[in-house]
Each structure stands twice: as structure tokens, then as C-alpha cells.
Design an enzyme around this catalytic site. Structure first.
Site: not given
Ligand code: SAH
Length: 396
Positions: A93, A106, A113, A117, A120, A337
Site C-alpha cells: 500500500e 507514505c 514485515c 509488532c 500492527c 499499513c
Molecule cells: N517498520 C517501520 C515502519 C513501518 S510502521 C517501523 O516500525 O517504524 C510505521 C509506524 O506505524 C510504526 O511506528 C508502527 O509502530 C506504527 N503502527 C503500526 N500499526 C499501527 C496502528 N495500528 N496504530 C498506530 N500506529 C501503528
């Protein structure tokens, strides 16, 4: 239609010049071709009218400018999102955000990934592969096509699907093109943000890349016990080496770092976490971005109550921490995301035989709504990238 020709975006100007020379064409035509693509927004070789017809035909046999197909969505606040289906069927995306004069994009760096996390959507099925330099550039160019010729892309954030520092060389190659004023998009590195889970060796490498990109580190917890629960790769990384690597980054580039902290109800939003965060960040030249969680269907995490967000903020502000709390943006658009991709995969199963690779935004939205109804789930909330590309979060 799946396209099997090679993406010309995967070639550097000098590689393309070599290809031209090997076929007895003048090498300066490589420059003309990339000018057509990046500056004049051409998407087909036949548009490149200052090239001989025979060369255009030859290019068309071997290369294509775009290799993916896209579904498009637009939210009422002007945010647009592309669900990109890559030539091998992988889905990613990317997003265009309009904010005053800014035109921010973005971008994704990987299909899926590997960081895992827990809150996510992107990593729910693990990682499939790295994106190529050309696939990252194609996202920029496709989003650039969404704005009028009189406007330019102004900012890039690597905050879509994937971990950019796990695909560092392709990300750096693509960003180098993004920065190039003559054969690229001419975007200053100060307006380019790379968001990372925090991989110390890659942060050091990036510090030495000679480009002062804005670095955002996804911290999400003030101690290793909690961080390892939320960001499992932390088990073998730990916070202290990330902090050391980020100091090195600051020393080398002079760029103030950003730490990101997704606020999760009853998990990392308590006063003890706030106090620990103060101890961790006090004295560092950095900005803390606190992002209320955007719920992901199927995951048990929730957005904190407004009072909890207020109290968390007050503790940090009172202690003199540089802190920014984000507002949500793009609420009418479907979550991203990884969330949109997941929904689309389920949609393909639920509505088998009824989907097309190139639905218009309108059709996509209504299909998604149907899918949600079928799945007996509420319509998704706003996406995770969107709140992260607001004015205050990125270089000016
Ligand atoms: N892998 C990288 C970049 C992609 S995620 C990273 O970890 O920074 C970009 C940001 O979105 C990260 O800070 C991640 O933790 C956050 N993120 C992911 N899912 C989310 C959600 N459901 N709500 C808010 N932030 C989220």
C-alpha cells in the site's frame, strides 16, 4: 494483466546507458528517458516523442515503466491511497496526503514485515520479500500522477508496509533518485523520513550514507520487558543499543531524532510508563511522537480513553520532554499499513470471482463495505500511516 517485462525503474541511468550502447543507440538517450518518466510523468515509451520510433518500440519489448496494477481510494480530506498489486501478485500500500501546500507520500519498503509488532497489521503474515528499487520508485511515480502537473511531491515518509532498514540498499537507491533534481523528483533529504523499528547496525550504516534523512524510531515502550512484548525483535536488540545508534546518527547528520510511541490502552499508557519514558529521553535532543492506537480488526488492542491520553501527555510535558500528540486524519478512508491488504485478501475469498484487478475507488469502497458486512465486522477505522505524515512530524 500481469506484466513480465523488466521495470526500467530498476535500472540506473548508467545501466540504461550501457544497454543503449550495447544496441548502438546514443547513451544520452538514457537521460532523456528518465526525464520523461520523472519530470514529464510519462508512463509509456510511446509518449517519449523526442526518441526515434524504432528505439521506443525496442524499449517497449524489453522494459515497462510500471509493472504493477492498482486500486485507488480517496478520503473526504483529500488523502488518497493505492493498494498496489505487484507483478508477482504481492500486495502493498502507499498513500498521498495533502496538507496545505504539502504533498506527502507514505511508501512501503517490503511485502509484509518480519518485525512482528503485535499491534500492527503489516506483519500479521510475516514478510514475503523486499521491494526492489523500481517498486519503491513506482509508488512515488504513481502517487505523483494523482496530483496536477503544476504541483510537486514535497515529502516522503517510509512508514508504509515493511521495515525500511531491513531493505536498506534498495530504499537508499530509490531515495537517491527521489532526491535527484535532474533525473529524479528533487525532494530534499530533509523532507524524507525513514521510520524504523530500530536496527542498530543499519542505523549506523544510514548515518554514513551521507544524506541527512529524518530518522524516526518506533520505541513504543520505555523498558525492554514491555518493548519485547510489543516489538518481539527487541529481544535480541534491546533499547540501549538503539539509543547509542541513534546518538551516533545525530552526531553524524545533525538531524534531531524522533521517537514514536503508539499508545495502547492499559498496556503502555500508564503513569509509570510516562515516568520511565522521561528518564529515558531526558537530555536527548529528540522529539517524542505519541500516536493513539488505530485499532486493527482481529487484534485485541484498543485506543486509550481521552483522559488517559491527556494524563500521559501532561506528565511528559510537565517534565519538559519535547512531545507531540497526533490527531487522526483520513478517517473516512479504509485502514492501511497492511489492513487494507488483509481486507482485500479476505474479500477475494468472500467474493470469489467478483473482483477485478483494477476497480475504481468507488467500486472498491462499496465492495469493501459489502465485505465488512459479510464478515460482520465494523467498518475499519483510519489507518496507521495517515496520522504520521502530518505537518509537524516531518522536516519542513
Ligand atoms: N517498520 C517501520 C515502519 C513501518 S510502521 C517501523 O516500525 O517504524 C510505521 C509506524 O506505524 C510504526 O511506528 C508502527 O509502530 C506504527 N503502527 C503500526 N500499526 C499501527 C496502528 N495500528 N496504530 C498506530 N500506529 C501503528
Amino acid at each position: 494483466m500481469i506484466n513480465n517485462r523488466i521495470s526500467i525503474l530498476d535500472r540506473t541511468p548508467s545501466q540504461l546507458a550501457d544497454w543503449l550502447a550495447s544496441r548502438n543507440h546514443p547513451t544520452y538517450q538514457a537521460k532523456q528517458i528518465f526525464e520523461w518518466i520523472f519530470l514529464k510523468r510519462a508512463v509509456a515509451f510511446e509518449e517519449m516523442t523526442n526518441l526515434p520510433k524504432a528505439l521506443r518500440d525496442e524499449l517497449d519489448i524489453h522494459f515497462s515503466v510500471f509493472t504493477a496494477t492498482t486500486d485507488h481510494q480517496q478520503s473526504s480530506d483529500g488523502t488518497e491511497k493505492l493498494l498496489v498489486k505487484l507483478a508477482d501478485g504481492g500486495r502493498i500500500e502507499c498513500v498521498l496526503l495533502r496538507d496545505g501546500p504539502r504533498r506527502s507520500v507514505c511508501l512501503s519498503s517490503q511485502v509484509g514485515c518480519a518485525m512482528g509488532c503485535v499491534f500492527c497489521a503489516s506483519g500479521m503474515d510475516g514478510v514475503e520479500r523486499n521491494l526492489t528499487r523500481g517498486e519503491i520508485l513506482e509508488q512515488m511515480l504513481r502517487l505523483q500522477k494523482l496530483i496536477p502537473a503544476t504541483e510537486r511531491l514535497s515529502h516522503i515518509v517510509m512508514m508504509g508496509m515493511g521495515e525500511p532498514l531491513a531493505n536498506l540498499s534498495n530504499v537508499l537507491e530509490a531515495l537517491e533518485v527521489a532526491r535527484d533534481p535532474s533525473l529524479g523528483l528533487g525532494i530534499s533529504p530533509r523532507r524524507i523520513t525513514i521510520s524504523t523499528v530500530g536496527l542498530p547496525p543499519a542505523i549506523r550504516k544510514l548515518a554514513e550514507a551521507n544524506a541527512p534523512y529524518h530518522l524516526a524510531i518506533s520505541l513504543h515502550a520505555p523498558n525492554d520487558t514491555l518493548r519485547t512484548k510489543l516489538v518481539p525483535v527487541n529481544k535480541s536488540i534491546r533499547i540501549a543499543p538503539i539509543m547509542e545508534a541513534s546518538e551516533y546518527y545525530f552526531d553524524k547528520t545533525g538531524r534531531r531524532l524522533t521517537f514514536e510511541y503508539v499508545l495502547l490502552k492499559d498496556i503502555n499508557d500508564n503513569q509509570e510508563c510516562a515516568r520511565e519514558l522521561i528518564r529515558l529521553l531526558r537530555g536527548r535532543i529528540s522529539m517524542l511522537n505519541v500516536i493513539p492506537y488505530n485499532p486493527v480488526p482481529g487484534l485485541p488492542y484498543e485506543t486509550p480513553r481521552p483522559e488517559a491520553i491527556y494524563d500521559f501527555r501532561k506528565t511528559l510535558v510537565d517534565a519538559g520532554i519535547n512531545v507531540m500528540f497526533r490527531q487522526r486524519k483520513g478517517d473516512s478512508i479504509q485502514a492501511a499499513c497492511g489492513q487494507l491488504r488483509r481486507l482485500r485478501e479476505r474479500q477475494t475469498i468472500v467474493l470469489e470471482g467478483q473482483t477485478s484487478d483494477d476497480l475504481s475507488g468507488q467500486e472498491t469502497l462499496s465492495t469493501l463495505e459489502t465485505t465488512n458486512a459479510l464478515a460482520r465486522e465494523p467498518t475499519l477505522n483510519s489507518r496507521t500511516v495517515l496520522p504520521q505524515i502530518q505537518e509537524s512530524q516531518i522536516g519542513s
